[in-house]
Design an enzyme around this catalytic site. Structure first.
Site, PDB file in Angstrom:
ATOM      1  N   GLU A  49       1.792 -23.365 -50.156  1.00 31.49           N
ATOM      2  CA  GLU A  49       2.901 -24.317 -50.100  1.00 31.49           C
ATOM      3  C   GLU A  49       2.449 -25.707 -49.648  1.00 31.49           C
ATOM      4  OE1 GLU A  49       7.538 -23.963 -48.817  1.00 31.49           O
ATOM      5  OE2 GLU A  49       6.081 -23.484 -47.270  1.00 31.49           O
ATOM      6  N   ALA A  58       3.599 -19.531 -40.215  1.00 32.34           N
ATOM      7  CA  ALA A  58       3.661 -18.380 -41.108  1.00 32.34           C
ATOM      8  C   ALA A  58       4.126 -18.858 -42.481  1.00 32.34           C
ATOM      9  CB  ALA A  58       4.607 -17.313 -40.561  1.00 32.34           C
ATOM     10  N   MET A  59       4.055 -17.936 -43.473  1.00 31.26           N
ATOM     11  CA  MET A  59       4.467 -18.261 -44.842  1.00 31.26           C
ATOM     12  C   MET A  59       5.132 -17.056 -45.473  1.00 31.26           C
ATOM     13  SD  MET A  59       4.587 -20.618 -47.090  1.00 31.26           S
ATOM     14  CE  MET A  59       5.482 -20.385 -48.628  1.00 31.26           C
ATOM     15  N   GLU A  60       6.247 -17.326 -46.163  1.00 28.73           N
ATOM     16  CA  GLU A  60       7.167 -16.280 -46.599  1.00 28.73           C
ATOM     17  C   GLU A  60       6.802 -15.648 -47.934  1.00 28.73           C
ATOM     18  OE1 GLU A  60       9.125 -20.265 -48.031  1.00 28.73           O
ATOM     19  OE2 GLU A  60       7.974 -19.575 -46.297  1.00 28.73           O
ATOM     20  N   ASN A  61       5.555 -15.429 -48.237  1.00 29.35           N
ATOM     21  CA  ASN A  61       5.185 -14.792 -49.497  1.00 29.35           C
ATOM     22  C   ASN A  61       5.889 -13.440 -49.609  1.00 29.35           C
ATOM     23  OD1 ASN A  61       3.012 -16.864 -49.598  1.00 29.35           O
ATOM     24  ND2 ASN A  61       2.102 -15.563 -48.023  1.00 29.35           N
ATOM     25  N   GLU A  64      14.429 -23.843 -45.642  1.00 34.86           N
ATOM     26  CA  GLU A  64      13.879 -23.971 -44.298  1.00 34.86           C
ATOM     27  C   GLU A  64      14.956 -24.093 -43.219  1.00 34.86           C
ATOM     28  OE1 GLU A  64      11.091 -23.098 -43.629  1.00 34.86           O
ATOM     29  OE2 GLU A  64       9.952 -23.349 -45.473  1.00 34.86           O
ATOM     30  N   HIS A 100      12.433 -15.502 -39.116  1.00 42.12           N
ATOM     31  CA  HIS A 100      12.490 -16.707 -39.957  1.00 42.12           C
ATOM     32  C   HIS A 100      11.915 -16.399 -41.339  1.00 42.12           C
ATOM     33  CE1 HIS A 100      11.735 -21.238 -40.495  1.00 42.12           C
ATOM     34  NE2 HIS A 100      11.030 -20.678 -41.475  1.00 42.12           N
ATOM     35  N   GLU A 101      10.710 -15.803 -41.362  1.00 43.26           N
ATOM     36  CA  GLU A 101      10.070 -15.516 -42.647  1.00 43.26           C
ATOM     37  C   GLU A 101      10.842 -14.443 -43.411  1.00 43.26           C
ATOM     38  OE1 GLU A 101       7.877 -17.640 -43.491  1.00 43.26           O
ATOM     39  OE2 GLU A 101       7.788 -18.439 -41.464  1.00 43.26           O
TER      40      GLU A 101
END
Length: 858
Positions: A134, A273-276, A329, A306-307
């Site tokens: 991202e 973190a990242m929501e993959n 977001e 959150h993720e």
């Protein structure tokens, strides 16, 4: 063709022309191990894209950032890579109605956390890979159409070194030396993911039976480096994960749509973190190697939730373009706290939100770069910088206000309709507003104009008029705004009235909710109430505003802040006092005094740690320079007193130990830190574990007590990736001109360091203990940032421009140098100018605060 950037107009044009039916991506990652003298180290990436074109015969382009392309074919026709590939784009001419593009490329492993990041563990030599994209770095791993509204199903296959495990978004199987993964649902390119290496992997499962009798089963997994396995509390990660899945299924009425749910804790990660979907990635610092306070566990739970919220807000339903980044977001940031309070043991998470998260928003919303929550994102560089306090924390604050405005039931029903109508699609602001209008009956367009489409933060101040009997004749709320952003907004607020009880406790005795509109709103419900000692506008933290106080309330807080019994009210008052300090309305030394007198009575550990950070910031940035030494002495003595009196072994003791180390500078205090390290002194209950050892070593290094030999010995004791980062930071902190020159050269003149070591080096370089050592770098900074921005990746460019800004040279001369650079570089990249403008504004704010503090001490 244009370069690595992508504009909104180009994306719109391409989306109108193309529809993508599917990707097949084959990666050969066996080159990640073994000797590799050539730079950059590369891997083979073969991508097949099937797509349609609305105008046969038209031209477009695919995205790819790679050192080289071996072959390109379009609809069976071989294309000359040298003719169609320019390093960032592949030209596609004479498109058919139905197309197949095949790209065989050599892509580069990353050391900056962008694309396919490669990490070599210094502890055991093992290699670990993960991807992070991202907003637009999947094109560093495979050819694609890199924009969020060209969704498609993906099939990945990966060849990896023997003994490795590979994960991707879908479930995977190893057969004949190839990992093959199930096809995904239609998703955007930036949330695809591959993680590979000898990771430690733990599994669990989740199941839920719905009202119709069907059962959803989700395989759960959690992974980290082998070196962190002894510290990995996967059971707690799974506990929060299951609680979150229950909570969101209860409220969203849409089953989790992406099959499995793996969570990977990875090294040298640039983000939280990242929501993959199916493979969420986290920074591995969320695995705690030493004792931490409950605030750290709460923060991790918040990020997990959150993720998870993103699986619906962002992955299932995705914004068309980055203008509406807030659609995912802001919602995820709100849902992280909403879920923490509603589903986990962290039932006081709204206090953390009010005290910590909103502080980020207030700062961002007063910078010259502030923007509406629905921002104007012209290109990818704009998008990268808009992952900020406005998009996240202000957006979440505004959603909290929206819940108060329309009601929680209407809000959640709107979310449920939004998911069902737009599943696997892309949306804009209007799509959300339309369902909220349906469920609430409110005019959402007017609300959106005020809250989403204008920038700036309002201040709310109570005005109390008493009658002859000493009761409230009239209580009004005054609203104002900065001249630069004069919008006055509708606020749904609670106003609390507080007085001291017979035993001295400061407690609320009256409360009223009101809709504040315009410059002055009378709250009729409070007329006739007993005269308050404290009026707290925005009690219970319903809206997004800066809280101000009348004179009586401020005097009450100066004398009795510690007597305020409600922890949320106390947190709101602390936050308001910090905003007064930053706005140069309260002398910074007065804020320091409040911390010294009342922080020791703070029961909420997250609030206490925030107070420590604010007190340190007040000392470094806002007190008059001539008072710094006095302030440092007062804070150090106060911290040591609280450390020695804290309950042995408590988290408050740990927090005070860390704060004491951060402000210690006198020889006796530094000697105490050294003695605690060496075990020749002790404080009952304080366990000096490895992480606390490094926290003590940093001030010892910065003040010249810990030399290179001492730091090398500590690295030998902690010869891990974490230990290496700590050592690099401590080495750069040493008070030597030669050390600072070396650190500068390593970051600015070389790209040999990884992203994590760049960050550590900058943190060590920028030490307030010896500001004079940094003076030579003011002009050097302004001379190099244009080149750094053009030559380095955007992530490293951001780290350098932000981290090396000469903020510690807090003088008018530095402000003038920043203004001179801005005047001479009006055509510099807008993202670069934004970073310099923000740092310049922080410096100007610091100088105003110092002037206010100096006047108070005169």
């Amino acid at each position: 063709m244009p370069g690595e950037n992508l504009t909104r107009d180009e994306a719109r044009e391409r989306a109108a022309l193309l529809s993508v039916d599917g990707y097949e991506v084959s990666l050969d990652l066996r080159s990640a191990v073994g000797d590799g003298d050539e730079e950059p180290r590369t891997f083979r990436s073969v991508t097949t894209i099937r797509f349609r074109c609305a105008e046969p015969g038209a031209s477009s382009f695919a995205d790819l950032v790679a050192p080289g392309v071996t072959a390109v074919s379009l609809n069976g026709r071989d294309l000359d890579p040298g003719a169609v590939f320019d390093g960032t784009r592949i030209l596609l001419e004479d498109l058919a109605a139905d197309n197949e593009l095949v790209v065989d490329a050599q892509c580069a492993y990353s050391r900056t956390g962008e694309g396919m990041h490669r990490f070599v563990d210094p502890e055991d030599g093992e290699v670990y890979l993960y991807t992070q994209y991202e907003p637009a770095d999947s094109r560093r791993v495979f050819a694609n159409f890199e924009q969020p509204d060209l969704k498609a199903p993906f099939r990945f296959e990966v060849r990896a070194p023997e003994g490795w495990t590979v994960w991707s978004n879908g479930a995977g199987e190893l057969a004949d030396g190839v990992w093959r993964f199930a096809e995904t649902k239609p998703i955007s390119t930036y949330i695809t993911c591959v993680t590979a290496g000898p990771y430690h992997y733990v599994t669990d499962s989740y199941s839920r039976t719905f009202a119709d009798g069907t059962t959803l089963r989700i395989p759960l997994g959690a992974l980290c480096r082998k070196g962190l396995a002894p510290y990995f509390d996967a059971d707690d990660v799974f506990l929060v994960t299951k609680q979150g899945l229950d909570f969101f299924h209860d409220h969203f009425d849409y089953p989790y749509p992406f099959g499995k749910y793996d969570q990977a804790f990875v090294p040298e990660y640039n983000l939280g973190a990242m929501e993959n979907p199916g493979l969420v990635t986290f920074r591995e610092e969320y695995i705690f190697r030493g004792k931490v306070t409950q605030a750290s566990y709460e923060a991790r739970a918040n990020v997990i939730l959150h993720e998870m919220a993103h699986m619906w807000f962002g992955d299932l339903v995705t914004m068309v373009w980055w203008d509406d980044l807030w659609l995912k977001e802001s919602f995820a940031d709100f849902m992280g706290t909403f879920g923490n309070v509603g589903a986990t043991r962290f039932t006081d998470a709204w206090i953390t939100f009010a005290n910590r998260r909103k502080a980020w928003a207030y700062r961002a919303d007063q910078l010259p770069s502030t923007h509406p929550i629905t921002a104007d994102i012209r290109d990818l560089q704009d998008a990268k910088l808009n992952f900020d306090g406005i998009t996240y924390a202000k957006g979440a604050s505004v959603l909290k206000q929206l819940v108060a405005y329309v009601g929680q039931d209407a809000f959640l029903e709107g979310a449920r309709r939004y998911f069902k109508r737009n599943a696997y699609g892309n949306t804009r602001l209007g799509d959300l507003l339309s369902v909220l209008e349906e469920t609430s009956g409110r005019d959402m367009a007017a609300w959106a104009r005020s809250w989403l489409q204008t920038a700036g933060v309002n201040s709310l101040t109570p005005q109390v008029l008493l009658d002859a009997q000493g009761r409230v004749a009239e209580l009004a709320v005054l609203q104002d705004a900065a001249e630069s952003h004069p919008e006055l907004r509708p606020h749904r607020v609670a106003i609390g009235l507080y007085r001291r009880t017979a035993d001295g406790a400061l407690e609320r005795y009256a409360r009223a909710e009101a809709d504040v509109e315009g410059p002055r709103t009378v709250v009729t419900e409070l007329a006739g109430a007993q005269a308050p000692e404290l009026v707290l506008v925005n009690d219970d933290d319903l809206t997004y505003c800066k809280i101000r106080f009348d004179d009586t309330s401020l005097q009450t807080l100066r004398a009795h802040l510690g007597d305020l019994t409600d922890p949320l009210a106390r947190a709101l008052c602390w936050s308001a006092l910090w905003n007064l300090t930053r706005d140069a309305l309260l002398p910074a030394r007065d804020f320091v005094d409040l911390v010294l007198r009342f922080a020791g009575r703070e029961s909420d550990i997250g609030v206490l740690q925030m107070l420590h950070a604010w007190a340190d910031s007040a000392l470094v940035n806002y007190v008059a320079p001539q008072w710094r030494e006095t302030g440092e002495r007062l804070l150090t003595d106060g911290a040591l007193t609280e450390l020695r009196s804290a309950e042995p072994g408590s988290e408050h003791q740990l927090a005070w130990a860390r704060f004491f180390a951060s402000v210690a500078s006198a020889p006796a205090d530094l000697q105490l830190l050294k003695d605690l390290l060496e075990g020749t002194d002790e404080i009952e209950g304080l366990v000096v574990d490895q992480e606390l050892r490094w926290a003590f070593l940093e001030p010892l290094a910065a003040h010249g007590v810990a030399d290179e030999k001492m730091l090398a010995a500590e690295l030998a004791r902690d010869d891990t990736a974490s230990g290496k980062r700590h050592q690099v930071r401590c080495l750069a902190a040493r008070p030597s001109a030669a050390v600072k020159a070396q650190a500068w050269a390593q970051v600015v003149e070389s790209d040999a360091l990884s992203n994590a070591l760049v960050e550590a080096t900058i943190a060590g370089f920028a030490q307030p203990a010896r500001r004079e050592l940094l003076a030579p770098y003011t002009q050097k900074y302004f001379a190099v940032i244009d080149r750094v921005w053009s030559e380095r990746s955007i992530q490293i460019g951001m780290d350098v421009v932000r981290g090396l800004f000469p903020a510690l040279q807090d003088s008018q001369e530095t402000l003038d140098a920043a203004d001179a650079w801005l005047s001479a570089h009006e055509k510099a990249a807008p993202a670069l100018r934004r970073l310099v403008l923000e740092a310049r504004d922080d410096l100007a704010r610091a100088l105003r605060g110092q002037a206010r503090d100096a006047a108070a001490g005169a």
